[in-house]
Design a protein around this motif. Structure first.
Motif, PDB file in Angstrom:
ATOM      1  N   PRO A   6      54.056  38.525  -5.150  1.00  0.00           N
ATOM      2  CA  PRO A   6      54.547  37.288  -4.512  1.00  0.00           C
ATOM      3  C   PRO A   6      54.270  37.210  -3.018  1.00  0.00           C
ATOM      4  O   PRO A   6      54.135  36.116  -2.466  1.00  0.00           O
ATOM      5  N   ASP A   7      54.154  38.372  -2.342  1.00  0.00           N
ATOM      6  CA  ASP A   7      53.863  38.347  -0.905  1.00  0.00           C
ATOM      7  C   ASP A   7      52.511  37.710  -0.611  1.00  0.00           C
ATOM      8  O   ASP A   7      52.258  37.244   0.515  1.00  0.00           O
ATOM      9  N   SER A   8      51.629  37.680  -1.606  1.00  0.00           N
ATOM     10  CA  SER A   8      50.290  37.127  -1.383  1.00  0.00           C
ATOM     11  C   SER A   8      50.332  35.623  -1.121  1.00  0.00           C
ATOM     12  O   SER A   8      49.389  35.073  -0.546  1.00  0.00           O
ATOM     13  N   VAL A   9      51.399  34.957  -1.541  1.00  0.00           N
ATOM     14  CA  VAL A   9      51.501  33.508  -1.332  1.00  0.00           C
ATOM     15  C   VAL A   9      51.531  33.186   0.147  1.00  0.00           C
ATOM     16  O   VAL A   9      50.748  32.361   0.647  1.00  0.00           O
ATOM     17  N   ASP A  10      52.414  33.843   0.884  1.00  0.00           N
ATOM     18  CA  ASP A  10      52.523  33.584   2.314  1.00  0.00           C
ATOM     19  C   ASP A  10      51.311  34.109   3.075  1.00  0.00           C
ATOM     20  O   ASP A  10      50.854  33.482   4.038  1.00  0.00           O
ATOM     21  N   MET A  11      50.795  35.255   2.655  1.00  0.00           N
ATOM     22  CA  MET A  11      49.628  35.810   3.348  1.00  0.00           C
ATOM     23  C   MET A  11      48.427  34.878   3.212  1.00  0.00           C
ATOM     24  O   MET A  11      47.699  34.627   4.177  1.00  0.00           O
TER      25      MET A  11
END
Length: 271
Positions: A254-259
């Motif tokens: 899920p962190d890839s969304v903001d990155m």
């Protein structure tokens, strides 16, 4: 030239190279309205110089942005074009001839045919780029754009009128432009799937690639456009798979969304 009670709506972001041609191709529109989401080039200045009223609206997603544009129109009948599209002289003449009767009727929408330039030349056989049907003319009280981030379409109550002559589409100037658009569209589509909590289905990627390529290359006749046809079919198949891979990544990381959003925003693509 006599004008009709029609609003031409164009959504823009850094379209200085295209906007004048688009606006000038609809001389019969009583109003030309540009909805800009923050251009940093001369788009807005050029649009005003070519008779458009410019309204700023931060990017809402394709469907919501078009529905916002509808609320800003001064006329009930709206013609929606992208900045890299323009009317052919044949379609201009057909619309001038037929629109008064259509606008006086209970019709809800008008469907046009779009002809596309690809890699610097018109496609001759590939069906979606030769005579793709696009519903772009509509009555504001009888039709509405679907509220989706990408691949928006009109829904309507009432009858549909079809026009014969094509309008022109200057597709992505290079494959680099196309690649950036694929990244952007795939990200938006994956976000839609994430919002709907759609289960990721990586297992179907090989089948999706094969079926998408065969559909475009064989059944939609891309094969007859030579190597350009191969490129367009391969690009479409790769997009179909990439958006599924990207959505899978969103689910497992899920962190890839903001990155990804930060990176796309840095390059002006997160809109």
């Amino acid at each position: 030239m006599p004008t009709l009670a029609l609003t031409l709506v164009v959504m823009t972001h850094n379209e200085a190279a295209n906007i004048a041609r688009c606006l000038d191709s609809v001389p019969f529109a009583a109003e030309k309205l540009v909805i800009d989401c923050g251009s940093t080039d001369a788009t807005c200045e050029i649009a005003r110089a070519h008779g458009a009223r410019v309204v700023h609206q931060d990017w809402l997603g394709f469907g919501p942005q078009r529905n916002f544009a509808t609320t800003q129109s001064s006329n009930d009948w709206i013609l929606a074009l992208d900045a890299d599209e323009y009317l052919s002289p044949e379609l201009t003449a057909e619309l001038q001839r037929r629109l008064p009767e259509v606008m006086a009727s209970d019709a809800a929408v008008g469907t046009l045919r779009r002809r596309t330039m690809y890699m610097g030349a018109p496609m001759r056989w590939y069906r979606p780029m030769v005579g793709e049907k696009m519903t772009r003319l509509y009555h504001r009280d009888r039709a509405r754009w679907r509220d989706v981030r990408v691949h928006e379409s009109l829904t309507w109550d009432g009858t549909e009128v079809r026009f014969d002559a094509p309008f022109e589409h200057l597709h992505n100037p290079t494959l680099v432009h196309k690649g950036l658009k694929v990244l952007r569209y795939a990200e938006l589509k994956a976000r839609d799937w994430r919002q709907k909590q759609r289960p990721p289905r990586m297992w179907d990627c090989p089948l999706v690639f094969a079926s998408s390529f065969i559909k475009d290359y064989v059944f939609r006749l891309a094969v007859l456009d030579g190597w350009r046809g191969f490129v367009v079919a391969q690009t479409a198949a790769s997009y179909a798979v990439y958006k599924r891979m990207r959505y899978y990544e969103m689910c497992v990381n899920p962190d890839s969304v903001d990155m990804a959003a930060e990176l796309l925003n840095r390059h002006g693509l997160d809109r």
